[in-house]
Design an enzyme around this catalytic site. Structure first.
Site, PDB file in Angstrom:
ATOM      1  N   ARG A 124       0.797  -1.238   0.000  1.00  0.00           N
ATOM      2  CA  ARG A 124       0.000   0.000   0.000  1.00  0.00           C
ATOM      3  C   ARG A 124       0.822   1.276   0.000  1.00  0.00           C
ATOM      4  NH1 ARG A 124      -4.178  -0.659   4.627  1.00  0.00           N
ATOM      5  NH2 ARG A 124      -5.348   0.935   3.522  1.00  0.00           N
ATOM      6  N   GLN A 130      -1.126   2.985  -5.681  1.00  0.00           N
ATOM      7  CA  GLN A 130      -2.229   3.657  -4.977  1.00  0.00           C
ATOM      8  C   GLN A 130      -3.570   3.576  -5.710  1.00  0.00           C
ATOM      9  OE1 GLN A 130      -0.994   7.498  -3.457  1.00  0.00           O
ATOM     10  NE2 GLN A 130       0.464   6.462  -2.122  1.00  0.00           N
ATOM     11  N   ASP A 133      -5.428   0.410  -4.689  1.00  0.00           N
ATOM     12  CA  ASP A 133      -5.556   0.125  -3.257  1.00  0.00           C
ATOM     13  C   ASP A 133      -7.024   0.046  -2.823  1.00  0.00           C
ATOM     14  OD1 ASP A 133      -5.411  -0.076  -0.547  1.00  0.00           O
ATOM     15  OD2 ASP A 133      -4.063   1.623  -0.258  1.00  0.00           O
ATOM     16  N   SER A 136      -7.899   0.720   0.932  1.00  0.00           N
ATOM     17  CA  SER A 136      -8.088   2.138   1.254  1.00  0.00           C
ATOM     18  C   SER A 136      -9.398   2.667   0.688  1.00  0.00           C
ATOM     19  CB  SER A 136      -6.942   2.982   0.690  1.00  0.00           C
ATOM     20  OG  SER A 136      -5.782   2.779   1.451  1.00  0.00           O
ATOM     21  N   TYR A 231       1.268   0.384   9.772  1.00  0.00           N
ATOM     22  CA  TYR A 231       0.207  -0.163  10.625  1.00  0.00           C
ATOM     23  C   TYR A 231       0.579  -0.030  12.098  1.00  0.00           C
ATOM     24  CZ  TYR A 231      -1.720  -2.294   6.428  1.00  0.00           C
ATOM     25  OH  TYR A 231      -2.265  -2.501   5.189  1.00  0.00           O
TER      26      TYR A 231
HETATM   27  P1  NAD Z   1      -6.027  -0.431   9.879  1.00  0.00           P
HETATM   28  O1  NAD Z   1      -7.373  -0.672   9.260  1.00  0.00           O
HETATM   29  O2  NAD Z   1      -5.081  -1.564  10.029  1.00  0.00           O
HETATM   30  O3  NAD Z   1      -6.277   0.175  11.354  1.00  0.00           O
HETATM   31  C1  NAD Z   1      -7.071   1.296  11.576  1.00  0.00           C
HETATM   32  C2  NAD Z   1      -6.406   2.173  12.616  1.00  0.00           C
HETATM   33  O4  NAD Z   1      -6.491   1.575  13.909  1.00  0.00           O
HETATM   34  C3  NAD Z   1      -4.926   2.439  12.377  1.00  0.00           C
HETATM   35  O5  NAD Z   1      -4.720   3.828  12.232  1.00  0.00           O
HETATM   36  C4  NAD Z   1      -4.246   1.901  13.626  1.00  0.00           C
HETATM   37  O6  NAD Z   1      -3.122   2.652  14.010  1.00  0.00           O
HETATM   38  C5  NAD Z   1      -5.364   2.012  14.642  1.00  0.00           C
HETATM   39  N1  NAD Z   1      -5.203   1.212  15.859  1.00  0.00           N
HETATM   40  C6  NAD Z   1      -4.749  -0.066  15.995  1.00  0.00           C
HETATM   41  N2  NAD Z   1      -4.762  -0.433  17.290  1.00  0.00           N
HETATM   42  C7  NAD Z   1      -5.247   0.617  17.998  1.00  0.00           C
HETATM   43  C8  NAD Z   1      -5.516   0.822  19.376  1.00  0.00           C
HETATM   44  N3  NAD Z   1      -5.262  -0.104  20.302  1.00  0.00           N
HETATM   45  N4  NAD Z   1      -6.005   2.035  19.739  1.00  0.00           N
HETATM   46  C9  NAD Z   1      -6.269   2.980  18.815  1.00  0.00           C
HETATM   47  N5  NAD Z   1      -6.034   2.846  17.499  1.00  0.00           N
HETATM   48  C10 NAD Z   1      -5.533   1.653  17.101  1.00  0.00           C
HETATM   49  O7  NAD Z   1      -5.279   0.756   9.195  1.00  0.00           O
HETATM   50  P2  NAD Z   1      -5.505   1.437   7.770  1.00  0.00           P
HETATM   51  O8  NAD Z   1      -6.623   2.384   7.865  1.00  0.00           O
HETATM   52  O9  NAD Z   1      -5.586   0.382   6.759  1.00  0.00           O
HETATM   53  O10 NAD Z   1      -4.183   2.293   7.594  1.00  0.00           O
HETATM   54  C11 NAD Z   1      -3.006   1.960   8.268  1.00  0.00           C
HETATM   55  C12 NAD Z   1      -1.877   2.829   7.861  1.00  0.00           C
HETATM   56  O11 NAD Z   1      -1.531   2.638   6.502  1.00  0.00           O
HETATM   57  C13 NAD Z   1      -2.076   4.296   8.036  1.00  0.00           C
HETATM   58  O12 NAD Z   1      -0.848   4.796   8.511  1.00  0.00           O
HETATM   59  C14 NAD Z   1      -2.316   4.790   6.661  1.00  0.00           C
HETATM   60  O13 NAD Z   1      -1.976   6.149   6.511  1.00  0.00           O
HETATM   61  C15 NAD Z   1      -1.369   3.905   5.928  1.00  0.00           C
HETATM   62  N6  NAD Z   1      -1.698   3.850   4.507  1.00  0.00           N
HETATM   63  C16 NAD Z   1      -0.805   4.395   3.655  1.00  0.00           C
HETATM   64  C17 NAD Z   1      -1.084   4.384   2.308  1.00  0.00           C
HETATM   65  C18 NAD Z   1      -0.126   4.992   1.361  1.00  0.00           C
HETATM   66  O14 NAD Z   1       0.954   5.339   1.741  1.00  0.00           O
HETATM   67  N7  NAD Z   1      -0.499   5.114   0.131  1.00  0.00           N
HETATM   68  C19 NAD Z   1      -2.244   3.827   1.832  1.00  0.00           C
HETATM   69  C20 NAD Z   1      -3.121   3.264   2.731  1.00  0.00           C
HETATM   70  C21 NAD Z   1      -2.838   3.285   4.088  1.00  0.00           C
END
Ligand code: NAD
Length: 387
Positions: A124, A130, A133, A136, A231
């Site tokens: 990702r 992107q 994805d 996302s 993550y």
């Molecule tokens: P996810 O669905 O795995 O988790 C959702 C959120 O829950 C995350 O932000 C995580 O930090 C949070 N979390 C986990 N345990 C927790 C707890 N105990 N208390 C509170 N919060 C908690 O995550 P996601 O939405 O798929 O995204 C994860 C990461 O990937 C993010 O940093 C996002 O910016 C990144 N991402 C980057 C790209 C990119 O660079 N193009 C694309 C997609 C996602």
């Protein structure tokens, strides 16, 4: 080599209204030199009529023909047993297959000689991936929809309203977990006029929450739990207890709490124990996006149901919210699917080059083998323990 035939079928999972290709996605694939077959009625749940597919040059056919003639079936979810039985050796199947939690399905794909491709394995953070994805794009839809679900259950206004009949206080919304879904929920709740706070264990989330005009809740326990790949990592028992204890007062004074916390490969963390739900005011609403049969972020949430607690709190176990915004979700998903299919083809034929990072992430089985190392390890460990 003959031109790749890509087919999209009607999704048969309960409540699923999305379709893997919209007319725009079909048009993109056709422009890339591929043939597209659409099962008649496949787009109906998302309001795409058969004629809109035919207009871009796709062939609208019955299900049997689509399955029989396809080289690659593209889908939202995994195949049901009937479809799985109809897939044949050498055929491709692409969708959100959750292979790590579906070892038996992966084994079937391998045994049947199917080339299975899963969108959830995409790297990702790679810029060129992107547009593909789907995790996302669908999380973003879910975050938006979660706020609308909360608003449906909440018997007050979201915005502050000053009218001749009096002034209403704005709703206080707390979003726990500020990844893709959480940030979209924060933005949506703000646009509806709520006063919004956000919290996450990854320190990087702080600036993102603030940039949306929400307040970031900082815990004195100072838990910083960034894991790999952007993550979160799982919290230790002590961290989890400290987090729950400190979050309790914040949760109790909010009207609406939306939880989205996930840790890859683990059960969703429990953020709100039942005794904290019991401290919330009557009429409050919790929407638990992590709710599943494994449990969610909220004790007592039930996947697919809304539970009303004794103290008058509605706890919504939200599942598959993207299916409840089927048109927008399908448009985004279709863009992801068409971009990935084009990435994996050369001159109109499937050409999966395993030296490429994207292919390495998404290709699960081919020629009877489980080629994805992480999935292969998960499947053999599940078979080893007999589960
Ligand atoms: P996810 O669905 O795995 O988790 C959702 C959120 O829950 C995350 O932000 C995580 O930090 C949070 N979390 C986990 N345990 C927790 C707890 N105990 N208390 C509170 N919060 C908690 O995550 P996601 O939405 O798929 O995204 C994860 C990461 O990937 C993010 O940093 C996002 O910016 C990144 N991402 C980057 C790209 C990119 O660079 N193009 C694309 C997609 C996602």
């Amino acid at each position: 080599m003959s031109t790749l035939r890509v087919a999209a079928l009607t999704e048969r999972a309960a409540g699923e209204r999305r379709v893997a290709l919209d007319p725009d996605g079909a048009k993109r694939l056709i422009a890339a030199g591929l043939e597209v077959l659409i099962e008649a009625g496949a787009g109906a749940g998302a309001w795409f009529g058969d004629e809109s597919y035919a207009a871009v040059g796709a062939r609208v056919v019955d299900r049997e023909t689509a399955v029989a003639e396809a080289d690659l079936v593209v889908s939202v979810g995994p195949p049901d047993p009937e479809l799985l039985g109809q897939l044949r050796k050498g055929q491709g199947y692409l969708g959100m297959l959750a292979p790590l939690s579906n070892p038996a399905l992966v084994r079937r794909f391998a045994d049947q000689g199917i080339t299975s491709i899963s969108l959830d394995g995409l790297p990702r953070t790679l810029t060129r991936a992107q547009s593909m994805d789907a995790l996302s794009s669908q999380a973003s839809v879910a975050g938006y929809r979660a706020v609308l679900v909360a608003a449906e259950h909440y018997d007050r206004f979201f915005p502050m309203l000053m009218t001749a009949a009096g002034t209403s206080k704005p709703a206080a919304v707390l979003v726990l977990g500020a990844g893709v879904a959480g940030l979209q929920a924060i933005g949506t709740a703000r646009r509806l006029g709520a006063v919004v706070s956000g919290y996450d264990v990854r320190p990087a989330a702080q600036d993102e929450v603030k940039s949306l005009g929400a307040k970031f809740i900082e815990l004195k326990a100072g838990i910083a739990a960034a894991g790999s790949g952007g993550y979160a990592r799982e919290l230790t028992d002590d961290e989890r207890k400290a987090q729950q204890a400190e979050l309790a007062d914040h949760i109790a004074r909010h009207d609406i709490v939306i939880t989205t916390a996930q840790v890859p490969g683990r059960r969703p963390p429990l953020l709100i124990p039942a005794e904290v739900v019991a401290r919330m005011r009557p009429g409050s609403v919790i929407v638990d996006l992590a709710a599943s049969s494994l449990g969610g972020n909220v004790e007592g949430s039930v996947a697919g149901e809304t539970v009303r607690t004794e103290n008058g709190v509605s706890v919504v176990g939200a599942t598959n919210l993207p299916a409840r915004l089927a048109t927008s979700a399908s448009q985004a998903f279709s863009r992801n699917v068409s971009a990935l299919v084009i990435q994996l083809t050369t001159d109109g034929s499937l050409d999966i080059d395993l030296t490429d990072e994207i292919a390495q992430g998404v290709l699960i089985t081919r020629d009877g083998e489980i080629v994805h190392p992480g999935v292969a390890a998960a499947v053999s460990s599940s078979e080893g323990t007999g589960s």
